[in-house]
Design a protein around this motif. Sequence first.
Motif, PDB file in Angstrom:
ATOM      1  N   HIS A 148      71.859  -7.139  54.247  1.00 18.24           N
ATOM      2  CA  HIS A 148      72.763  -7.790  55.194  1.00 18.24           C
ATOM      3  C   HIS A 148      73.340  -6.774  56.171  1.00 18.24           C
ATOM      4  O   HIS A 148      73.481  -7.062  57.356  1.00 18.24           O
ATOM      5  CB  HIS A 148      73.899  -8.508  54.453  1.00 18.24           C
ATOM      6  N   ILE A 149      73.696  -5.613  55.680  1.00 18.40           N
ATOM      7  CA  ILE A 149      74.233  -4.569  56.554  1.00 18.40           C
ATOM      8  C   ILE A 149      73.132  -4.037  57.464  1.00 18.40           C
ATOM      9  O   ILE A 149      73.360  -3.789  58.651  1.00 18.40           O
ATOM     10  CB  ILE A 149      74.868  -3.438  55.723  1.00 18.40           C
ATOM     11  N   ALA A 150      71.924  -3.874  56.932  1.00 21.10           N
ATOM     12  CA  ALA A 150      70.837  -3.263  57.701  1.00 21.10           C
ATOM     13  C   ALA A 150      70.337  -4.162  58.826  1.00 21.10           C
ATOM     14  O   ALA A 150      70.140  -3.688  59.946  1.00 21.10           O
ATOM     15  CB  ALA A 150      69.677  -2.908  56.771  1.00 21.10           C
ATOM     16  N   VAL A 151      70.113  -5.427  58.548  1.00 21.47           N
ATOM     17  CA  VAL A 151      69.527  -6.301  59.570  1.00 21.47           C
ATOM     18  C   VAL A 151      70.504  -7.342  60.104  1.00 21.47           C
ATOM     19  O   VAL A 151      70.143  -8.116  60.992  1.00 21.47           O
ATOM     20  CB  VAL A 151      68.258  -7.007  59.042  1.00 21.47           C
ATOM     21  N   LEU A 152      71.715  -7.358  59.581  1.00 22.15           N
ATOM     22  CA  LEU A 152      72.771  -8.300  59.948  1.00 22.15           C
ATOM     23  C   LEU A 152      72.442  -9.697  59.411  1.00 22.15           C
ATOM     24  O   LEU A 152      71.276 -10.063  59.277  1.00 22.15           O
ATOM     25  CB  LEU A 152      73.003  -8.315  61.445  1.00 22.15           C
ATOM     26  N   PRO A 153      73.444 -10.477  59.054  1.00 23.22           N
ATOM     27  CA  PRO A 153      73.222 -11.751  58.360  1.00 23.22           C
ATOM     28  C   PRO A 153      72.340 -12.751  59.113  1.00 23.22           C
ATOM     29  O   PRO A 153      71.533 -13.443  58.502  1.00 23.22           O
ATOM     30  CB  PRO A 153      74.629 -12.313  58.182  1.00 23.22           C
ATOM     31  N   LEU A 154      72.473 -12.818  60.428  1.00 21.42           N
ATOM     32  CA  LEU A 154      71.682 -13.795  61.177  1.00 21.42           C
ATOM     33  C   LEU A 154      70.188 -13.519  61.046  1.00 21.42           C
ATOM     34  O   LEU A 154      69.391 -14.427  60.782  1.00 21.42           O
ATOM     35  CB  LEU A 154      72.094 -13.786  62.649  1.00 21.42           C
ATOM     36  N   THR A 155      69.797 -12.268  61.174  1.00 23.81           N
ATOM     37  CA  THR A 155      68.379 -11.920  61.022  1.00 23.81           C
ATOM     38  C   THR A 155      67.949 -12.073  59.573  1.00 23.81           C
ATOM     39  O   THR A 155      66.834 -12.516  59.298  1.00 23.81           O
ATOM     40  CB  THR A 155      68.136 -10.476  61.503  1.00 23.81           C
ATOM     41  N   TYR A 156      68.818 -11.714  58.643  1.00 21.85           N
ATOM     42  CA  TYR A 156      68.482 -11.833  57.223  1.00 21.85           C
ATOM     43  C   TYR A 156      68.121 -13.268  56.867  1.00 21.85           C
ATOM     44  O   TYR A 156      67.108 -13.532  56.241  1.00 21.85           O
ATOM     45  CB  TYR A 156      69.656 -11.353  56.370  1.00 21.85           C
ATOM     46  N   TRP A 157      68.963 -14.214  57.257  1.00 24.59           N
ATOM     47  CA  TRP A 157      68.751 -15.606  56.857  1.00 24.59           C
ATOM     48  C   TRP A 157      67.746 -16.320  57.728  1.00 24.59           C
ATOM     49  O   TRP A 157      67.293 -17.418  57.379  1.00 24.59           O
ATOM     50  CB  TRP A 157      70.071 -16.361  56.823  1.00 24.59           C
ATOM     51  N   SER A 158      67.360 -15.768  58.878  1.00 18.28           N
ATOM     52  CA  SER A 158      66.340 -16.402  59.700  1.00 18.28           C
ATOM     53  C   SER A 158      64.952 -15.857  59.399  1.00 18.28           C
ATOM     54  O   SER A 158      63.966 -16.339  59.947  1.00 18.28           O
ATOM     55  CB  SER A 158      66.660 -16.250  61.191  1.00 18.28           C
ATOM     56  N   ASP A 159      64.847 -14.858  58.523  1.00 18.93           N
ATOM     57  CA  ASP A 159      63.553 -14.319  58.121  1.00 18.93           C
ATOM     58  C   ASP A 159      63.201 -14.892  56.751  1.00 18.93           C
ATOM     59  O   ASP A 159      63.922 -14.668  55.776  1.00 18.93           O
ATOM     60  CB  ASP A 159      63.609 -12.799  58.075  1.00 18.93           C
ATOM     61  N   ASN A 160      62.104 -15.638  56.673  1.00 17.68           N
ATOM     62  CA  ASN A 160      61.757 -16.355  55.432  1.00 17.68           C
ATOM     63  C   ASN A 160      61.589 -15.436  54.223  1.00 17.68           C
ATOM     64  O   ASN A 160      62.136 -15.732  53.158  1.00 17.68           O
ATOM     65  CB  ASN A 160      60.512 -17.200  55.646  1.00 17.68           C
ATOM     66  N   PRO A 161      60.853 -14.315  54.306  1.00 12.48           N
ATOM     67  CA  PRO A 161      60.714 -13.477  53.106  1.00 12.48           C
ATOM     68  C   PRO A 161      62.045 -12.885  52.632  1.00 12.48           C
ATOM     69  O   PRO A 161      62.285 -12.773  51.439  1.00 12.48           O
ATOM     70  CB  PRO A 161      59.748 -12.377  53.543  1.00 12.48           C
ATOM     71  N   LEU A 162      62.923 -12.531  53.553  1.00 10.49           N
ATOM     72  CA  LEU A 162      64.219 -11.979  53.141  1.00 10.49           C
ATOM     73  C   LEU A 162      65.110 -13.058  52.531  1.00 10.49           C
ATOM     74  O   LEU A 162      65.782 -12.821  51.533  1.00 10.49           O
ATOM     75  CB  LEU A 162      64.940 -11.345  54.328  1.00 10.49           C
ATOM     76  N   ALA A 163      65.134 -14.212  53.139  1.00 15.20           N
ATOM     77  CA  ALA A 163      65.990 -15.288  52.640  1.00 15.20           C
ATOM     78  C   ALA A 163      65.524 -15.804  51.299  1.00 15.20           C
ATOM     79  O   ALA A 163      66.319 -16.296  50.509  1.00 15.20           O
ATOM     80  CB  ALA A 163      66.036 -16.438  53.644  1.00 15.20           C
ATOM     81  N   PHE A 164      64.222 -15.636  50.988  1.00 15.82           N
ATOM     82  CA  PHE A 164      63.693 -16.088  49.708  1.00 15.82           C
ATOM     83  C   PHE A 164      64.268 -15.234  48.606  1.00 15.82           C
ATOM     84  O   PHE A 164      64.661 -15.638  47.582  1.00 15.82           O
ATOM     85  CB  PHE A 164      62.177 -16.040  49.687  1.00 15.82           C
TER      86      PHE A 164
END
Length: 164
Positions: A148-164
Motif C-alpha cells: 500500500h505504501i509502495a504503490v498507493l492504495p488506488l493502484t493496489y486495489w485496481s491491480d487484480n493480482p495485488l488485490a487478490f
Amino acid sequence: VWDAFMDIKEKEQAQGEDVTDATETEQTQDRPSFRELMRQCSSLTSAGSRASAVLRSWWHSLSGLVLRRGTRDVDALLLEWHPWRVVRWARSVAANELFQGFIIGIITLNVVILSLDRYPRSLGPPKLVNVCGTLFNAIFLVECIIMHIAVLPLTYWSDNPLAF
C-alpha cells in the motif's frame, strides 16, 4: 384433483412472473445511470466549492478503481522515484526479488498448512496449524502495508493480482 391443483399453481406463477417483470421494468426505468447521477451531483455543487473538490476527488478515485482497472504497470511504478523516503523504502522492498520469493514461499506454506486443517479432525497438530495461521496472517498484513505504501492504495486495489 392433482390436475386442478397444478392448473391453479401455474396460474399463480404466471401472475407472479407478470408482476415481477412489471416491477423490474419500472425500477430500471426509474433508476438513472451512474454517470447521470454523477452529473447531477456535480451540477449541485459550485465549481469552486469544497464539496465540488471532494466530489471530483471521489469521482477520480472511483474511476481509477473501475474504469482504469489494471492499466498501470506496477513493476514500472515500483522502479519510479518518489519524493517521500518511506515510499522509496517500500518500493525498494517490494521490488526486491528476495521479498517476492519470500511471499510466494509463505503463500505455498500457507496452502500446505491449510490443507492439513480439515473437518472433523485436523491432520496436523491443531496448535501448530493455529500458530502458523496467525503467523502467516501477520506476514500477509505486513506485505499488504508495504505494498500500500509502495504503490498507493488506488493502484493496489485496481491491480487484480495485488488485490487478490
